[in-house]
Design an enzyme around this catalytic site. Structure first.
Site, PDB file in Angstrom:
ATOM      1  N   TYR A  58       0.785  -1.163  -0.001  1.00  0.00           N
ATOM      2  CA  TYR A  58      -0.001   0.091   0.039  1.00  0.00           C
ATOM      3  C   TYR A  58       0.924   1.230  -0.026  1.00  0.00           C
ATOM      4  O   TYR A  58       1.869   1.504   0.791  1.00  0.00           O
ATOM      5  CB  TYR A  58      -1.075   0.240   1.203  1.00  0.00           C
ATOM      6  CG  TYR A  58      -1.614   1.257   1.292  1.00  0.00           C
ATOM      7  CD1 TYR A  58      -2.934   1.682   0.427  1.00  0.00           C
ATOM      8  CD2 TYR A  58      -1.205   2.271   2.432  1.00  0.00           C
ATOM      9  CE1 TYR A  58      -3.629   2.834   0.557  1.00  0.00           C
ATOM     10  CE2 TYR A  58      -2.061   3.504   2.478  1.00  0.00           C
ATOM     11  CZ  TYR A  58      -3.057   3.812   1.420  1.00  0.00           C
ATOM     12  OH  TYR A  58      -3.520   4.783   1.696  1.00  0.00           O
ATOM     13  N   HIS A  88      -3.729  16.386  -1.968  1.00  0.00           N
ATOM     14  CA  HIS A  88      -4.132  16.323  -0.549  1.00  0.00           C
ATOM     15  C   HIS A  88      -4.288  17.843  -0.038  1.00  0.00           C
ATOM     16  O   HIS A  88      -4.677  18.018   1.094  1.00  0.00           O
ATOM     17  CB  HIS A  88      -3.449  15.489   0.375  1.00  0.00           C
ATOM     18  CG  HIS A  88      -3.901  14.082  -0.082  1.00  0.00           C
ATOM     19  ND1 HIS A  88      -3.913  13.371  -1.326  1.00  0.00           N
ATOM     20  CD2 HIS A  88      -4.130  12.793   0.809  1.00  0.00           C
ATOM     21  CE1 HIS A  88      -4.335  12.173  -1.384  1.00  0.00           C
ATOM     22  NE2 HIS A  88      -4.630  11.817   0.140  1.00  0.00           N
ATOM     23  N   ASN A 200       0.947  11.058   6.406  1.00  0.00           N
ATOM     24  CA  ASN A 200       0.103  10.186   7.111  1.00  0.00           C
ATOM     25  C   ASN A 200       0.378  10.263   8.782  1.00  0.00           C
ATOM     26  O   ASN A 200       1.178   9.384   9.023  1.00  0.00           O
ATOM     27  CB  ASN A 200       0.329   8.696   6.797  1.00  0.00           C
ATOM     28  CG  ASN A 200      -0.971   7.821   6.396  1.00  0.00           C
ATOM     29  OD1 ASN A 200      -0.573   6.686   6.135  1.00  0.00           O
ATOM     30  ND2 ASN A 200      -2.032   8.462   6.706  1.00  0.00           N
ATOM     31  N   TYR A 283     -20.473  26.228  47.673  1.00  0.00           N
ATOM     32  CA  TYR A 283     -19.648  25.205  46.988  1.00  0.00           C
ATOM     33  C   TYR A 283     -18.661  25.843  46.137  1.00  0.00           C
ATOM     34  O   TYR A 283     -17.587  25.212  46.056  1.00  0.00           O
ATOM     35  CB  TYR A 283     -20.696  24.634  45.772  1.00  0.00           C
ATOM     36  CG  TYR A 283     -21.797  23.600  46.416  1.00  0.00           C
ATOM     37  CD1 TYR A 283     -21.801  23.592  47.922  1.00  0.00           C
ATOM     38  CD2 TYR A 283     -22.534  22.731  45.640  1.00  0.00           C
ATOM     39  CE1 TYR A 283     -22.765  22.605  48.526  1.00  0.00           C
ATOM     40  CE2 TYR A 283     -23.454  21.919  46.263  1.00  0.00           C
ATOM     41  CZ  TYR A 283     -23.466  21.856  47.497  1.00  0.00           C
ATOM     42  OH  TYR A 283     -24.588  20.971  48.010  1.00  0.00           O
ATOM     43  N   ARG A 286     -15.916  26.369  49.053  1.00  0.00           N
ATOM     44  CA  ARG A 286     -15.900  24.901  49.607  1.00  0.00           C
ATOM     45  C   ARG A 286     -15.449  23.845  48.800  1.00  0.00           C
ATOM     46  O   ARG A 286     -14.458  23.059  49.312  1.00  0.00           O
ATOM     47  CB  ARG A 286     -17.300  24.633  50.350  1.00  0.00           C
ATOM     48  CG  ARG A 286     -16.944  23.665  51.541  1.00  0.00           C
ATOM     49  CD  ARG A 286     -18.253  23.364  52.143  1.00  0.00           C
ATOM     50  NE  ARG A 286     -19.587  23.852  51.816  1.00  0.00           N
ATOM     51  CZ  ARG A 286     -20.757  22.979  51.961  1.00  0.00           C
ATOM     52  NH1 ARG A 286     -20.748  21.898  51.938  1.00  0.00           N
ATOM     53  NH2 ARG A 286     -21.638  23.930  51.624  1.00  0.00           N
ATOM     54  N   PHE A 332      -2.525   5.762  12.178  1.00  0.00           N
ATOM     55  CA  PHE A 332      -2.624   7.204  11.801  1.00  0.00           C
ATOM     56  C   PHE A 332      -4.143   7.496  12.443  1.00  0.00           C
ATOM     57  O   PHE A 332      -4.576   8.893  12.333  1.00  0.00           O
ATOM     58  CB  PHE A 332      -2.957   7.550  10.304  1.00  0.00           C
ATOM     59  CG  PHE A 332      -3.880   6.484   9.709  1.00  0.00           C
ATOM     60  CD1 PHE A 332      -5.261   6.214   9.976  1.00  0.00           C
ATOM     61  CD2 PHE A 332      -3.019   5.527   8.725  1.00  0.00           C
ATOM     62  CE1 PHE A 332      -6.023   5.355   9.125  1.00  0.00           C
ATOM     63  CE2 PHE A 332      -4.050   4.587   8.215  1.00  0.00           C
ATOM     64  CZ  PHE A 332      -5.457   4.570   8.453  1.00  0.00           C
ATOM     65  N   GLU A 417     -12.620   4.500   4.253  1.00  0.00           N
ATOM     66  CA  GLU A 417     -12.193   5.077   5.462  1.00  0.00           C
ATOM     67  C   GLU A 417     -13.788   5.616   6.130  1.00  0.00           C
ATOM     68  O   GLU A 417     -13.914   6.532   6.194  1.00  0.00           O
ATOM     69  CB  GLU A 417     -11.420   6.369   5.226  1.00  0.00           C
ATOM     70  CG  GLU A 417     -10.129   6.029   4.728  1.00  0.00           C
ATOM     71  CD  GLU A 417      -9.257   7.020   4.035  1.00  0.00           C
ATOM     72  OE1 GLU A 417      -9.727   8.148   4.486  1.00  0.00           O
ATOM     73  OE2 GLU A 417      -8.261   6.666   3.484  1.00  0.00           O
TER      74      GLU A 417
END
Length: 513
Positions: A58, A88, A200, A283, A286, A332, A417
């Site tokens: 791959y 990309h 990646n 609160y 405290r 990844f 994906e």
């Protein structure tokens, strides 16, 4: 402030948060260790053998994503990698700030230095040259799904290595080719596997979350210090911080926060005993150890996740030359960071939520016994009335930002994906939450210091230092004035670490948990 070393040597195994900060914020130079170069050369030899033998692997001899079943001729392996970076690099939105970009460059170089990625040392050394020369790629902040890595942001980070895209150098935005020529850096021609190795990974979300860890460390102490000032201003009861009470529950963050509060208030003449003014506090006073302490525990968990990710191999496939393995997997996937960033955002937001309630107690005369909105001439003057509005607005905005990004997933790449982390979105939201909480605490800091003007008696060891620091920068409120500069000044004391430093000088050295 951390000491600046001569050089941070990367081997992919030992980068610390302190070194991360030295490089990212202080500009410490970086180099590859000899051991890293040796490991990288071994995995590079494996890549070259795979290409030469025509094996189906791959991203080396195949396309990407849904194209993983499409074989690529070995004569096109270099073209494949260049096309990957260009295709990309399609992010959108405002560019990431330079600290985040520097963190991405550092962490990607360190991940590649582990020697599992098959990239040539010269390619990583060029990335390091850009970092050391403060040539910062322009990286749009949107476009990552947080699985298959931060693909689009890292592609934008990688473009300048090819002499393409844009960078910031010396505060000027310019073409990468021009910046490289000015710095005497030669562009890289990518070879097999190298484009995939560069993009990646989880380095955008890791950089953002690491920066958030560094800032949260300061926020946690600031929240305790400022809360202690408020307790004094309201004549609160520190008996609620007794060690026996917190040991009985056993929650570590709570125990540590109670100890901090006792240290900060040591020697104070402004606090009271149970029954002296009231039997017990509200609160928001405290329960400071219970609330701040839970955030402290969350911080420690997220810190562990981030420190591991600083030295993680997060690309695909990974090569293990010693074992003769090339393994396609999913390192990844950003799920560990996505969950951690969402968790930390919630934990930090709660520091702001309880702070705003303490601010309300300071400015509300029915709750404080002090002049309304901390001004002596109410009516003509509004005092700090609208500062509480600001705090309320920031806290409310954080409620929206704290919806977890990690519960969302949208399939991509033709459903190859089919589950993604949205970790980059979680990490970006976390940065916004931290900024909001910093300003929320700044509002309480201003109001607590002003409220202390109306009392008498010695302050605690830690709170005295915090009070002196803010008064060196911001005078007490007498007449109404524009509030924005005061808020930003007080926020700057928190953000820069000056409050942290001033308080630590006056209390025991074991303040950190």
């Amino acid at each position: 402030m951390p000491t600046l070393p001569s050089t941070i040597s990367l081997n992919g195994e030992e980068l610390t948060l302190q070194e991360f900060e030295q490089v990212v914020r202080l500009g410490a130079p970086v180099s590859l260790s000899e051991s890293a170069v040796e490991k990288m050369n071994r995995s590079r030899s494996t890549v070259e053998s795979l290409v030469r033998d025509g094996r189906t692997v791959y991203g080396i001899t195949t396309g990407f994503g849904k194209f993983s079943d499409t074989l690529i001729d070995r004569s096109q392996s270099a073209e494949l990698q260049i096309n990957l970076i260009r295709s990309h690099a399609c992010g959108a939105g405002e560019p990431l700030d330079e600290e985040t970009v520097r963190g991405m460059m550092l962490l990607r170089a360190n991940a590649l230095a582990k020697g599992y990625s098959g990239i040539r040392p010269v390619t990583v050394e060029t990335l390091i040259q850009l970092l050391n020369n403060h040539i910062h790629p322009v990286i749009p902040s949107q476009g990552s799904l947080g699985a298959s890595g931060d693909l689009a942001p890292l592609a934008h980070m990688s473009l300048p290595l090819l002499g393409e895209g844009e960078v910031i150098r010396h505060g000027r935005r310019m073409d990468a080719a021009t910046a490289l020529e000015q710095a005497g850096i030669s562009p890289v021609r990518l070879e097999a596997k190298e484009g995939l190795a560069l993009i990646n990974g989880t380095q955008m979300m890791a950089s953002l979350t690491a920066l958030s860890i560094l800032d949260t460390h300061r926020l946690l102490l600031a929240a305790d210090v400022i809360a202690a000032m408020t307790l004094e201003a309201l004549g609160g009861i520190p008996h609620a911080f007794h060690p026996l009470l917190h040991a009985a529950r056993g929650q570590q963050g709570q125990i540590e926060t109670a100890r901090r509060m006792r240290q900060l208030l040591s020697g104070s003449q402004r606090t009271t005993r149970p029954g002296e003014k009231r039997v017990q506090d509200a609160y928001s006073l405290r329960c400071i150890p219970q609330v701040h302490g839970a955030s402290l525990d969350a911080y420690h968990y997220v810190q562990e996740v981030v420190v591991r990710e600083l030295n993680a191999a997060t690309d695909n496939p990974l090569l293990f030359p010693g074992e003769g393995e090339v393994i396609s997997g999913g390192n990844f996937h950003g799920q560990p960071l996505a969950l951690a960033a969402d968790f930390l955002a919630i934990a930090v937001a709660e520091l702001g939520s309880i702070s705003e309630r303490r601010t309300e107690r300071l400015v509300n005369p029915q709750l404080s016994g002090l002049p309304a909105f901390l001004t002596r001439n109410g009516g003509l003057h509004s005092g700090y009335m609208i500062l509480q509005y600001l705090a309320a607005s920031l806290v409310s905005e954080n409620k929206t930002l704290c919806h977890p990004a990690s519960v969302d997933s949208i399939p991509s790449s033709a459903n190859q994906e089919d589950h993604v982390s949205m970790g980059s979105i979680a990490a970006r939201k976390l940065r916004a939450v931290i900024q909001n909480v910093t300003r929320t605490l700044a509002v309480e800091y201003l109001c607590a210091a002003q409220a202390l003007e109306y009392g008498e008696g010695r302050l605690g060891t830690g709170t005295e230092a915090a009070y002196r620091l803010i008064r060196e920068q911001i005078p007490p409120l007498t007449d109404d004035r524009v509030g924005h500069p005061d808020v930003e000044e007080a926020a700057g004391l928190i953000r820069s670490g000056r409050l942290d430093e001033a308080v630590r000088k006056n209390i025991q050295p074991d303040l950190d948990s």
